[in-house]
Design a protein around this motif. Structure first.
Motif, mmCIF file in Angstrom:
data_model
loop_
_atom_site.group_PDB
_atom_site.id
_atom_site.type_symbol
_atom_site.label_atom_id
_atom_site.label_comp_id
_atom_site.label_asym_id
_atom_site.label_seq_id
_atom_site.Cartn_x
_atom_site.Cartn_y
_atom_site.Cartn_z
ATOM 1 N N ASP A 193 -43.748 15.867 -58.265
ATOM 2 C CA ASP A 193 -43.942 16.623 -57.189
ATOM 3 C C ASP A 193 -42.950 18.610 -57.693
ATOM 4 O OD1 ASP A 193 -44.935 15.074 -55.787
ATOM 5 O OD2 ASP A 193 -42.762 14.327 -54.706
ATOM 6 N N GLY A 197 -46.354 20.323 -56.967
ATOM 7 C CA GLY A 197 -45.955 21.216 -55.747
ATOM 8 C C GLY A 197 -44.475 22.404 -55.642
ATOM 9 N N MET A 227 -46.512 15.099 -50.351
ATOM 10 C CA MET A 227 -45.326 15.108 -51.018
ATOM 11 C C MET A 227 -43.963 14.799 -50.260
ATOM 12 S SD MET A 227 -44.582 18.677 -52.662
ATOM 13 C CE MET A 227 -43.024 18.595 -53.035
#
Length: 347
Positions: A193, A197, A227
């Motif tokens: 993540d 992300g 997420m």
């Protein structure tokens, strides 16, 4: 991006009107939320005065003597606690106020309307110091003129970690509610993540124009749904509202000791007041690989060694919810449990 906000606002306003009377029973709607924006001075770095800005929500009748101080997660701001979409379902602050309870949701330092210094100046310890000062202000009546007898920290994710640091260090609160967190994160998912992300805020079309330095990180467009939300309990319009209003930044520097002290270390054993831990069963970042969040009993057995007997650890898992439990479609269930816990353990 402004057109996105306008579109989202128009959609959410219409939905909120339809949904507002469907979720809250008539018996619970006796009080009306009275919300206001306040700013409090804090000092965590010598010769650099700062301000913590937040939203205070209290019922319009009566004077609660317990305050919940709400701390959002990384890449969030205080809107996490008062999403402008179906507030009867998603707003923690307004729901609590309708039931006679007071909340104060702050933008942590470096976020939203609070002071945003150079990112390298912020640490988890500095964030905890600012929260400690706010706790003192609430008790002394310096926030809204009310001296609150009891203060409870309510954290989400990184805000939970800050709550652990604050409560274990200063021992000045009457209860701690931790959501979206365990002591052993699912490292491959969390690392993925972060790597895929997040990126420097200077690259972000929505927040980049604010002028923050590249040491502040935020989520890439379109990544918040995967997420932070579990597929079983997600409304796409809630995800859109999250992206448009609750998305913010986190200092890369502060993440280091937020994770090291607040999540991984046994510092939480220093908390000497009751603790409620809440996780979604589908929180892939903190459950699944090492932590079993399928039942409250399983999760409590794994987390209990990180807390003292004084914490009287209570655990609740929200079925089908992802990381951001306050924004799951069944979030009213978790708030009901929270109120019951507050009544039993804090008063």
């Amino acid at each position: 991006m402004r057109s996105l906000r306008v579109l989202v606002t128009s959609l959410l306003t219409g939905c909120a009107v339809l949904a507002g009377v469907l979720v809250i029973p008539a018996s619970a709607a006796a009080a009306t939320p009275k919300c206001s924006i306040v700013s409090q001075p804090v000092s965590v770095i010598p010769l650099l005065p700062m301000t913590a800005k937040g939203q205070l929500c209290v019922p319009d009748t009566g004077t609660p003597k317990t305050m919940q101080l709400l701390l959002h997660g990384a890449t969030y701001n205080r809107v996490y606690w008062d999403l402008p979409y179906q507030p009867a379902r998603y707003s923690y602050q307004r729901d609590m106020a309708t039931r006679g309870l007071a909340t104060f949701a702050v933008d942590e330092l470096g976020v939203g309307g609070s002071s945003r210094p150079l990112s390298t100046l912020l640490t988890g310890a500095a964030q905890a110091s600012a929260v400690h000062q706010l706790v003192g202000d609430l008790r002394a009546g310096r926030v809204d003129g009310v001296r609150y007898d009891k203060v409870v920290l309510v954290g989400h994710s990184a805000g939970s970690a800050i709550s652990v640091i604050e409560a274990a260090t200063y021992r000045d609160v009457d209860g701690v509610i931790l959501t979206g967190v365990t002591h052993l994160p699912n490292v491959p998912v969390v690392v993925g993540d972060v790597v895929f992300g997040l990126y420097p805020v200077t690259l972000d079309p929505q927040l980049g124009p604010r002028g923050d330095d590249p040491g502040y990180l935020t989520t890439k467009p379109g990544t918040r749904g995967p997420m932070y939300f579990g597929p079983a309990q997600t409304d796409p319009l809630a995800v859109a509202a999250d992206e448009a209003y609750a998305k913010d930044t986190v200092s890369a520097t502060s993440l280091l000791d937020i994770i090291g002290l607040g999540l991984v270390s046994p510092l939480s054993r220093g908390i000497d007041v009751p603790v409620l831990l809440v996780n979604g069963t589908d929180d892939t970042g903190f459950c699944g690989l090492i932590r079993d969040c399928s039942t409250a009993e399983a999760l409590r057995a794994q987390e209990a060694p990180y807390f003292s007997a004084a914490a009287q650890l209570s655990v609740y898992v929200l079925s089908g919810a992802g990381h951001s439990v306050a924004l799951a479609t069944n979030s009213p269930d978790y708030r009901n449990v929270t109120r019951d816990w507050l009544s039993q353990y804090v008063g």
